[in-house]
Design an enzyme around this catalytic site. Structure first.
Site, mmCIF file in Angstrom:
data_model
loop_
_atom_site.group_PDB
_atom_site.id
_atom_site.type_symbol
_atom_site.label_atom_id
_atom_site.label_comp_id
_atom_site.label_asym_id
_atom_site.label_seq_id
_atom_site.Cartn_x
_atom_site.Cartn_y
_atom_site.Cartn_z
ATOM 1 N N HIS A 241 -8.145 24.964 -22.025
ATOM 2 C CA HIS A 241 -8.499 23.752 -22.772
ATOM 3 C C HIS A 241 -7.698 22.603 -22.193
ATOM 4 O O HIS A 241 -6.535 22.770 -21.831
ATOM 5 C CB HIS A 241 -8.141 23.895 -24.263
ATOM 6 N N LYS B 169 -5.897 29.771 -22.645
ATOM 7 C CA LYS B 169 -6.409 30.494 -23.804
ATOM 8 C C LYS B 169 -6.112 31.996 -23.708
ATOM 9 O O LYS B 169 -5.686 32.486 -22.668
ATOM 10 C CB LYS B 169 -7.904 30.232 -23.931
ATOM 11 N N TYR C 170 -9.989 22.034 -33.785
ATOM 12 C CA TYR C 170 -11.435 22.088 -33.567
ATOM 13 C C TYR C 170 -12.209 21.497 -34.749
ATOM 14 O O TYR C 170 -13.300 21.965 -35.080
ATOM 15 C CB TYR C 170 -11.875 23.541 -33.329
ATOM 16 N N ASN D 259 -13.494 30.663 -21.957
ATOM 17 C CA ASN D 259 -13.509 29.805 -20.774
ATOM 18 C C ASN D 259 -12.114 29.474 -20.235
ATOM 19 O O ASN D 259 -11.932 28.451 -19.588
ATOM 20 C CB ASN D 259 -14.321 28.539 -21.040
ATOM 21 N N GLU E 80 -2.912 15.877 -29.462
ATOM 22 C CA GLU E 80 -2.758 17.308 -29.215
ATOM 23 C C GLU E 80 -1.334 17.662 -28.821
ATOM 24 O O GLU E 80 -0.819 18.709 -29.223
ATOM 25 C CB GLU E 80 -3.778 17.773 -28.177
#
Length: 134
Positions: free
Chosen positions: A117, A11, A51, A114, A128
């Site tokens: 992913h 990310k 998402y 965080n 994905e």
């Protein structure tokens, strides 16, 4: 054990903090291969798709701001039990649950920021990978 492919995304905060090498080293030391990788900028339409399960949540706008704040590194990672193994290596998504020694436990600032992913199932990995590696 089966050889699997999973989708992993580093990310924006991972790239901004200069942690790409550290995270990739952990992935490779665990025995996984990165078979394809590319940096990309995400936009709101792809984030709404990715998402979809949280678009109605109050924190979704912050997620979009964060995920569009800089480039991400999209990767296809392959190896034995790659989906489960990468989930263990990453640690839980929720900040307070991520233990030291996991990627999130060592580097995440909170549940949103965080670092990484990873697909949570073989089915989602396939979806994905198609989404980000058309």
């Amino acid at each position: 054990m089966a050889i699997e492919r999973t989708y992993i995304m580093l990310k924006p905060d991972c790239l901004q903090r200069g942690l790409i090498g550290e995270v990739i080293s952990r992935i490779e030391r665990r025995g996984y291969q990165i078979i394809e990788a590319k940096t990309m900028m995400l936009d709101e339409p792809i984030l709404r798709e990715h998402y979809a399960h949280i678009t109605d949540k109050p924190f979704f706008p912050e997620t979009v701001r964060y995920m569009t704040s800089g480039p991400v590194l999209a990767m296809i990672v392959e190896g034995e039990s790659a989906v489960e193994g990468m989930r263990l290596l990453m640690g839980p998504t929720k900040f307070g649950d991520a233990k030291p020694g996991t990627i999130r436990g060592d580097y995440a600032f909170d549940t949103t920021h965080n670092i990484i992913h990873g697909s949570d199932s073989l089915e989602n990995a396939e979806i994905e990978i198609k989404r980000f590696f058309k």
